[in-house]
Design an enzyme around this catalytic site. Structure first.
Site, mmCIF file in Angstrom:
data_model
loop_
_atom_site.group_PDB
_atom_site.id
_atom_site.type_symbol
_atom_site.label_atom_id
_atom_site.label_comp_id
_atom_site.label_asym_id
_atom_site.label_seq_id
_atom_site.Cartn_x
_atom_site.Cartn_y
_atom_site.Cartn_z
ATOM 1 N N LYS A 13 54.441 23.350 55.218
ATOM 2 C CA LYS A 13 53.565 22.286 55.719
ATOM 3 C C LYS A 13 52.356 22.089 54.799
ATOM 4 O O LYS A 13 52.006 20.965 54.454
ATOM 5 C CB LYS A 13 53.058 22.619 57.137
ATOM 6 C CG LYS A 13 54.173 22.795 58.163
ATOM 7 C CD LYS A 13 53.627 23.098 59.541
ATOM 8 C CE LYS A 13 52.878 24.406 59.680
ATOM 9 N NZ LYS A 13 53.694 25.614 59.456
ATOM 10 N N ARG A 88 50.356 22.332 68.326
ATOM 11 C CA ARG A 88 51.237 23.483 68.185
ATOM 12 C C ARG A 88 51.822 23.908 69.537
ATOM 13 O O ARG A 88 52.506 24.916 69.611
ATOM 14 C CB ARG A 88 50.429 24.631 67.591
ATOM 15 C CG ARG A 88 51.208 25.446 66.600
ATOM 16 C CD ARG A 88 50.297 26.498 66.095
ATOM 17 N NE ARG A 88 49.723 26.108 64.842
ATOM 18 C CZ ARG A 88 50.020 26.694 63.693
ATOM 19 N NH1 ARG A 88 50.852 27.686 63.638
ATOM 20 N NH2 ARG A 88 49.457 26.298 62.593
ATOM 21 N N ARG A 127 53.727 34.676 49.555
ATOM 22 C CA ARG A 127 52.651 33.672 49.345
ATOM 23 C C ARG A 127 51.369 34.309 48.812
ATOM 24 O O ARG A 127 50.940 35.375 49.257
ATOM 25 C CB ARG A 127 52.349 32.974 50.673
ATOM 26 C CG ARG A 127 51.132 32.068 50.569
ATOM 27 C CD ARG A 127 51.016 31.111 51.693
ATOM 28 N NE ARG A 127 50.954 31.741 52.998
ATOM 29 C CZ ARG A 127 50.985 31.048 54.143
ATOM 30 N NH1 ARG A 127 51.085 29.742 54.118
ATOM 31 N NH2 ARG A 127 50.924 31.678 55.294
ATOM 32 N N ARG A 160 47.251 36.511 52.580
ATOM 33 C CA ARG A 160 46.624 36.337 53.893
ATOM 34 C C ARG A 160 46.923 37.547 54.782
ATOM 35 O O ARG A 160 48.023 38.082 54.734
ATOM 36 C CB ARG A 160 47.187 35.070 54.570
ATOM 37 C CG ARG A 160 46.276 33.882 54.452
ATOM 38 C CD ARG A 160 46.912 32.588 54.822
ATOM 39 N NE ARG A 160 47.508 32.537 56.155
ATOM 40 C CZ ARG A 160 48.033 31.423 56.683
ATOM 41 N NH1 ARG A 160 48.015 30.299 55.980
ATOM 42 N NH2 ARG A 160 48.570 31.427 57.868
ATOM 43 N N ARG A 171 54.415 35.800 64.559
ATOM 44 C CA ARG A 171 54.137 34.360 64.430
ATOM 45 C C ARG A 171 55.419 33.552 64.662
ATOM 46 O O ARG A 171 55.396 32.494 65.265
ATOM 47 C CB ARG A 171 53.563 34.052 63.041
ATOM 48 C CG ARG A 171 52.104 34.473 62.923
ATOM 49 C CD ARG A 171 51.661 34.563 61.481
ATOM 50 N NE ARG A 171 51.692 33.300 60.779
ATOM 51 C CZ ARG A 171 51.707 33.200 59.455
ATOM 52 N NH1 ARG A 171 51.703 34.285 58.703
ATOM 53 N NH2 ARG A 171 51.721 32.016 58.890
HETATM 54 P P1 AP5 Z 1 53.139 26.957 52.943
HETATM 55 O O1 AP5 Z 1 53.159 25.552 52.500
HETATM 56 O O2 AP5 Z 1 51.859 27.721 52.794
HETATM 57 O O3 AP5 Z 1 53.687 27.081 54.442
HETATM 58 P P2 AP5 Z 1 53.078 26.578 55.807
HETATM 59 O O4 AP5 Z 1 54.157 25.915 56.566
HETATM 60 O O5 AP5 Z 1 51.823 25.796 55.582
HETATM 61 O O6 AP5 Z 1 52.804 27.984 56.460
HETATM 62 P P3 AP5 Z 1 51.530 28.578 57.216
HETATM 63 O O7 AP5 Z 1 51.730 30.061 57.253
HETATM 64 O O8 AP5 Z 1 50.236 28.136 56.619
HETATM 65 O O9 AP5 Z 1 51.719 27.981 58.594
HETATM 66 P P4 AP5 Z 1 51.249 28.547 59.894
HETATM 67 O O10 AP5 Z 1 51.552 27.378 60.729
HETATM 68 O O11 AP5 Z 1 51.794 29.818 60.362
HETATM 69 O O12 AP5 Z 1 49.752 28.970 59.588
HETATM 70 P P5 AP5 Z 1 48.388 28.214 59.805
HETATM 71 O O13 AP5 Z 1 47.549 28.482 58.645
HETATM 72 O O14 AP5 Z 1 48.610 26.823 60.227
HETATM 73 O O15 AP5 Z 1 54.314 27.727 52.179
HETATM 74 C C1 AP5 Z 1 54.483 29.127 52.315
HETATM 75 C C2 AP5 Z 1 54.882 29.726 50.954
HETATM 76 O O16 AP5 Z 1 56.170 29.229 50.577
HETATM 77 C C3 AP5 Z 1 53.951 29.362 49.789
HETATM 78 O O17 AP5 Z 1 53.859 30.477 48.951
HETATM 79 C C4 AP5 Z 1 54.662 28.202 49.074
HETATM 80 O O18 AP5 Z 1 54.374 28.186 47.686
HETATM 81 C C5 AP5 Z 1 56.124 28.544 49.328
HETATM 82 N N1 AP5 Z 1 56.961 27.347 49.501
HETATM 83 C C6 AP5 Z 1 56.697 26.271 50.284
HETATM 84 N N2 AP5 Z 1 57.724 25.395 50.231
HETATM 85 C C7 AP5 Z 1 58.654 25.942 49.399
HETATM 86 C C8 AP5 Z 1 59.957 25.518 48.942
HETATM 87 N N3 AP5 Z 1 60.486 24.335 49.315
HETATM 88 N N4 AP5 Z 1 60.635 26.339 48.096
HETATM 89 C C9 AP5 Z 1 60.097 27.527 47.710
HETATM 90 N N5 AP5 Z 1 58.876 27.980 48.100
HETATM 91 C C10 AP5 Z 1 58.162 27.192 48.948
HETATM 92 O O19 AP5 Z 1 47.821 28.982 61.096
HETATM 93 C C11 AP5 Z 1 47.365 30.310 61.006
HETATM 94 C C12 AP5 Z 1 46.891 30.790 62.363
HETATM 95 O O20 AP5 Z 1 45.842 29.951 62.853
HETATM 96 C C13 AP5 Z 1 47.949 30.734 63.476
HETATM 97 O O21 AP5 Z 1 48.771 31.884 63.483
HETATM 98 C C14 AP5 Z 1 47.060 30.661 64.722
HETATM 99 O O22 AP5 Z 1 46.497 31.910 65.026
HETATM 100 C C15 AP5 Z 1 45.942 29.757 64.263
HETATM 101 N N6 AP5 Z 1 46.224 28.341 64.537
HETATM 102 C C16 AP5 Z 1 46.491 27.368 63.618
HETATM 103 N N7 AP5 Z 1 46.705 26.192 64.218
HETATM 104 C C17 AP5 Z 1 46.574 26.412 65.549
HETATM 105 C C18 AP5 Z 1 46.692 25.584 66.703
HETATM 106 N N8 AP5 Z 1 46.981 24.284 66.616
HETATM 107 N N9 AP5 Z 1 46.519 26.154 67.901
HETATM 108 C C19 AP5 Z 1 46.198 27.440 68.038
HETATM 109 N N10 AP5 Z 1 46.080 28.295 66.993
HETATM 110 C C20 AP5 Z 1 46.270 27.777 65.753
#
Ligand code: AP5
Length: 213
Positions: A13, A88, A127, A160, A171
């Protein structure tokens, strides 16, 4: 154009959302980034959110809903925004609908990215993120030119805390319990599109762009 990009942790994402938002000149709003900034700045909200994030749990709706409303009504978001990581769960989706109606805004695309768990584990486990500018890398798929340093700004790369194996597993469980039901919520809309995110970064981006155009 206003876009929701959702899908499991590690599906890409952030990687795709930043590129797409830049290309079509809208604001990338990542809830995870907003929360990590609040933690870093030691705001009251950040202090409350931290324990949930460290454990891989969702931060309470009451905290994130206010944060997102504040952000989408900022002046820069008037040209359009891409929501990454919000909503979410169904309660957040309902709150977003209310917020959009209140501010006379619409969502033009809801894009769901999906990939197998084994791939998500690999992506999250490898990552690396720049401490200074937040740019993301992957140990194998998109390594930095110089180990440990950001190609963009030379900043130090880190893993992270919630990308440790046991937290990743939690997660993914939370995703299945709380976020996957959003599929039912959005999949009947004309704006909804599902994209197979198991290919490489460029080919997944092209699939997303096709849905947006
Ligand atoms: P990346 O693009 O970083 O993946 P992502 O989908 O953004 O993953 P996140 O871990 O950031 O999502 P998340 O939803 O768990 O965490 P968030 O920060 O939102 O890609 C991952 C890796 O893969 C990278 O190294 C990239 O280079 C590689 N990659 C990507 N695409 C690729 C491909 N096609 N081929 C090869 N490699 C690839 O949330 C963190 C925390 O915040 C949550 O756990 C929760 O506690 C809180 N939080 C966030 N939003 C909410 C909400 N709405 N409500 C309540 N709590 C929330």
């Amino acid at each position: 154009m206003n876009i929701i990009l959702f899908g499991p942790p590690g599906v890409g994402k952030g990687t795709q959302g930043i590129t797409l938002a830049n290309e079509i000149d809208i604001v990338h709003i990542a809830m995870g980034d907003l929360l990590r900034a609040a933690v870093k700045n030691r705001t009251a909200l950040g202090q409350e959110a931290q324990s949930y994030m460290d454990a891989g749990k969702l931060v309470p709706d009451t905290l994130v809903i206010g944060l997102i409303e504040e952000r989408i009504t900022c002046v820069d978001a008037a040209k359009g925004f891409l929501l990454d990581g919000f909503p979410r769960n169904v309660a957040q989706a309902l709150a977003l609908d209310e917020m959009l109606a209140k501010h006379a805004m619409l969502i033009d695309r809801v894009i769901f990215l999906d990939a197998a768990d084994s791939l998500l584990l690999e992506r999250l486990g490898g990552r690396l993120i720049c401490k200074a500018c937040g740019f993301g890398f992957h140990r194998h798929y998109s390594p930095p030119r110089e180990a440990g340093l950001c190609d963009q700004c030379g900043g130090e790369l880190y893993q992270r805390d919630d990308d440790k194996e046991d937290v990743i597993a939690h997660r993914l469980e939370i995703y299945k319990e709380q976020t996957q039901p959003l599929l039912q919520f959005y999949s009947t809309l004309d704006a909804f599109h599902q994209v197979d995110a198991s290919g490489d970064i460029k080919s997944v981006y092209q699939l997303i762009l096709d849905k947006v155009q």
